[in-house]
Write a protein that holds these residues in place. Structure first.
Motif, mmCIF file in Angstrom:
data_model
loop_
_atom_site.group_PDB
_atom_site.id
_atom_site.type_symbol
_atom_site.label_atom_id
_atom_site.label_comp_id
_atom_site.label_asym_id
_atom_site.label_seq_id
_atom_site.Cartn_x
_atom_site.Cartn_y
_atom_site.Cartn_z
ATOM 1 N N ASN A 165 -4.743 -41.169 -29.689
ATOM 2 C CA ASN A 165 -5.935 -40.330 -29.570
ATOM 3 C C ASN A 165 -5.714 -38.882 -29.759
ATOM 4 O O ASN A 165 -6.664 -38.028 -29.447
ATOM 5 C CB ASN A 165 -6.370 -40.692 -27.851
ATOM 6 C CG ASN A 165 -7.069 -41.978 -27.872
ATOM 7 O OD1 ASN A 165 -8.209 -42.248 -28.362
ATOM 8 N ND2 ASN A 165 -6.390 -42.879 -27.401
ATOM 9 N N GLY A 166 -4.461 -38.395 -29.867
ATOM 10 C CA GLY A 166 -4.288 -36.920 -29.995
ATOM 11 C C GLY A 166 -4.060 -35.969 -28.839
ATOM 12 O O GLY A 166 -3.968 -34.781 -29.164
ATOM 13 N N TYR A 167 -4.171 -36.597 -27.624
ATOM 14 C CA TYR A 167 -3.998 -35.779 -26.488
ATOM 15 C C TYR A 167 -3.337 -36.590 -25.423
ATOM 16 O O TYR A 167 -3.653 -37.971 -25.482
ATOM 17 C CB TYR A 167 -5.108 -34.915 -25.822
ATOM 18 C CG TYR A 167 -6.171 -35.638 -25.543
ATOM 19 C CD1 TYR A 167 -6.612 -36.024 -24.362
ATOM 20 C CD2 TYR A 167 -7.218 -36.364 -26.491
ATOM 21 C CE1 TYR A 167 -7.680 -36.718 -23.832
ATOM 22 C CE2 TYR A 167 -8.105 -37.090 -26.044
ATOM 23 C CZ TYR A 167 -8.320 -37.366 -24.776
ATOM 24 O OH TYR A 167 -9.529 -37.974 -24.435
ATOM 25 N N THR A 168 -2.827 -36.165 -24.239
ATOM 26 C CA THR A 168 -2.163 -36.753 -23.286
ATOM 27 C C THR A 168 -3.239 -37.388 -22.254
ATOM 28 O O THR A 168 -4.078 -36.640 -22.023
ATOM 29 C CB THR A 168 -1.266 -36.044 -22.409
ATOM 30 O OG1 THR A 168 -0.057 -35.707 -23.232
ATOM 31 C CG2 THR A 168 -0.737 -36.718 -21.345
ATOM 32 N N ILE A 169 -3.108 -38.665 -22.224
ATOM 33 C CA ILE A 169 -4.068 -39.490 -21.342
ATOM 34 C C ILE A 169 -3.398 -40.291 -20.389
ATOM 35 O O ILE A 169 -2.928 -41.298 -20.425
ATOM 36 C CB ILE A 169 -4.956 -40.501 -22.349
ATOM 37 C CG1 ILE A 169 -5.699 -39.415 -23.273
ATOM 38 C CG2 ILE A 169 -6.091 -41.065 -21.188
ATOM 39 C CD1 ILE A 169 -6.456 -40.372 -24.309
ATOM 40 N N HIS A 170 -2.994 -39.685 -19.047
ATOM 41 C CA HIS A 170 -2.199 -40.133 -18.195
ATOM 42 C C HIS A 170 -2.928 -41.450 -17.659
ATOM 43 O O HIS A 170 -2.049 -42.461 -17.172
ATOM 44 C CB HIS A 170 -1.996 -39.231 -17.310
ATOM 45 C CG HIS A 170 -0.854 -38.166 -17.264
ATOM 46 N ND1 HIS A 170 -1.075 -36.735 -16.913
ATOM 47 C CD2 HIS A 170 0.331 -38.265 -17.908
ATOM 48 C CE1 HIS A 170 0.046 -36.402 -17.465
ATOM 49 N NE2 HIS A 170 0.568 -37.045 -17.714
ATOM 50 N N GLY A 171 -4.243 -41.348 -17.285
ATOM 51 C CA GLY A 171 -5.109 -42.604 -16.550
ATOM 52 C C GLY A 171 -5.075 -43.871 -17.291
ATOM 53 O O GLY A 171 -5.847 -44.774 -16.802
ATOM 54 N N VAL A 172 -4.623 -44.011 -18.322
ATOM 55 C CA VAL A 172 -4.921 -45.383 -19.321
ATOM 56 C C VAL A 172 -3.887 -46.286 -18.700
ATOM 57 O O VAL A 172 -3.906 -47.479 -18.833
ATOM 58 C CB VAL A 172 -4.197 -45.013 -20.541
ATOM 59 C CG1 VAL A 172 -2.910 -44.908 -21.051
ATOM 60 C CG2 VAL A 172 -4.652 -46.487 -21.574
ATOM 61 N N VAL A 173 -2.694 -46.066 -17.904
ATOM 62 C CA VAL A 173 -1.831 -46.953 -17.303
ATOM 63 C C VAL A 173 -1.156 -46.480 -16.014
ATOM 64 O O VAL A 173 -1.130 -45.151 -15.869
ATOM 65 C CB VAL A 173 -0.884 -47.392 -18.401
ATOM 66 C CG1 VAL A 173 0.216 -46.116 -18.563
ATOM 67 C CG2 VAL A 173 0.190 -48.524 -17.996
ATOM 68 N N THR A 174 -0.950 -47.397 -14.867
ATOM 69 C CA THR A 174 -0.641 -46.724 -13.724
ATOM 70 C C THR A 174 1.133 -47.409 -13.645
ATOM 71 O O THR A 174 1.399 -48.415 -14.336
ATOM 72 C CB THR A 174 -1.193 -47.246 -12.531
ATOM 73 O OG1 THR A 174 -1.103 -48.883 -12.489
ATOM 74 C CG2 THR A 174 -2.694 -46.529 -12.600
#
Ligand code: NAD
Length: 418
Positions: A165-174
């Motif tokens: 997606n081109g940027y950090t997305i922490h909330g996709v996985v826990t």
């Protein structure tokens, strides 16, 4: 797999009984009998020796009526579509029992991760993530660890999703490591929830934790943490096991030593200590103890085990450890079962806290995580107890009833699109 041990049939059979017990019409819960979405993927992985192997993987979203789908990813050689469907359905119910705004999902890859090198495991995880990518995301479906996966695997999933997606997305996985957006307390959360439920049962039945004996099947993330925390509370852990076999010691096992041993990758069949003798998994399940905690896989407590087991109560840390036939035997024998969708919900509760922290870009202190977890678990425990009393049903049916009512209410309020 015979129909008898098909975990999805287990789910459907309990769902029907619970709905009938609280007077829900078939129309109200019909949609819960079918997962909303099932994705099957064939995952090619280049092995270290240059060959290419194809692994079968799945992601199933059972329900999104109450919020984004949520559920773990399992790496295990027995993973199959019916197992993943059942685990996804149990996630919908679990999130509803503890009243967090999620639906249910589950994923899995049919693989024995212990046969892969770390590099192969990483390539498998990243390719599997890329192939389920269209249906996951912080607002859509949020994976987490399960059998055979851990924080490192979650870190790779987060990184793969972010890179694509081109940027950090922490909330996709826990269930990530705290250094990359994970929550403190998440790794221990499922075992901690099991401990909270166990202590609440003892408190409400007037029993002293220091006077009870406990047997734990499975010394992985959940079983090991539950054993360590219950040991700290003074319970005498007389037996534990893993896939290789079990250990028993009447005066109580040295749980911190065993935990350190399994964390280093040791198998219990090779463990040695004074007064500790080796037992089979059948002996673990049926041996003398006050509390039995299955924390391995489905279908471990069969009717035959249920006829012979000596525990006075069962706390289900694993998902689906008791077959439908075994449930009937235990009910006849008057042995209470505190069901999986309540007892092991601590993991998804702290996953929810992790996701909330990620979306808000802030971090909680460990005390806040653990205190809030306890509050949520005890509230859910009491709601299940009340439902059981009100409808004179066992705790499993009561927990299903609490969940199904909540999901059906959400469905009704939303209506059917279009
Ligand atoms: P894990 O991979 O960390 O550990 C599994 C343990 O079970 C290992 O000790 C393994 O040796 C043992 N095992 C496997 N087959 C066995 C057998 N036939 N007999 C005895 N022991 C056996 O997995 P985990 O994360 O601890 O999950 C355990 C159970 O808890 C699963 O049912 C899982 O779905 C459930 N659960 C896990 C979480 C979580 O946060 N990890 C949350 C909710 C529920």
């Amino acid at each position: 797999m015979s129909d008898k041990y098909n975990p999805y049939n287990n789910f459907l059979s309990v769902l029907k009984r619970a709905a009938q017990a609280v007077g829900l019409h078939e129309n109200d819960y019909a949609a819960l009998c079918y997962p909303e979405r099932e994705l099957k993927v064939s995952v090619p992985v280049r092995m270290d020796n240059g060959s290419v192997r194809i692994f079968e993987g799945y992601r199933v979203q059972h329900s999104t009526s109450r919020g984004p789908a949520k559920g773990g990813i399992r790496f295990h050689p027995d993973v199959n579509i019916d197992e993943v469907k059942a685990l996804a359905a149990w996630m919908s119910l679990k999130c509803a029992v503890v009243n967090i705004p999620y639906g249910g999902a589950k994923g899995g890859v049919c693989v024995d991760p212990s046969t892969l090198s770390a590099a192969e495991r990483e390539r498998l995880t990243r390719r599997y993530t890329a192939m389920i990518l269209p249906i996951i995301g912080p607002e859509k479906d949020i994976p987490a660890p399960d059998v055979g996966t851990n924080a490192q695997v979650m870190d790779w999933i987060m990184d793969t999703y972010s890179m694509m997606n081109g940027y950090t997305i922490h909330g996709v996985v826990t269930g990530k490591d705290p250094e990359v957006g994970g929550s403190v307390g998440r790794t221990e959360a499922t075992g901690r929830g099991v401990m909270i439920v166990t202590l609440e049962v003892l408190r409400q039945t007037g029993q002293d934790p220091k006077k009870v004996t406990v047997a734990v099947q499975g010394m992985g993330n959940v079983g090991c943490t539950a054993a360590v925390l219950l040991h700290e509370k003074g319970c005498r852990i007389v037996a534990v096991s893993d896939v290789s076999g079990g250990l028993r010691c009447e005066s109580g096992l040295d749980i911190p030593a065993i935990a350190a041993y399994v964390k280093k990758g040791g198998l219990l069949k090779d463990y040695d200590a004074p007064d500790v003798h080796h037992i089979s998994n059948d002996e673990l399940l049926t041996g003398a103890c006050d509390i039995l905690i299955p924390a391995a896989l489905e279908n471990q407590i069969t009717a035959s085990v249920a006829e012979r087991l000596q525990a006075k109560l069962i706390i289900e840390a694993a998902n689906g450890p008791t077959t439908v036939e075994a449930d009937a035997v235990l009910e006849k024998r008057g042995i209470p079962v505190f069901p999986d969708i309540l007892a092991n919900a601590g993991g998804v509760v702290v996953s929810y806290f992790e996701w909330v922290q990620n979306l808000q870009e802030l971090t909680w202190e460990e005390k806040d995580v653990n205190d809030t977890l306890k509050r949520v678990m005890v509230r859910a425990f009491n709601e299940v107890m009340e439902k059981s009393k009100k409808f004179s049903v066992n705790y499993r049916l009561a927990a299903y009833a609490v969940a199904v009512e909540r999901i059906c209410t959400a469905k009704k309020k939303r209506g059917i699109f279009p």
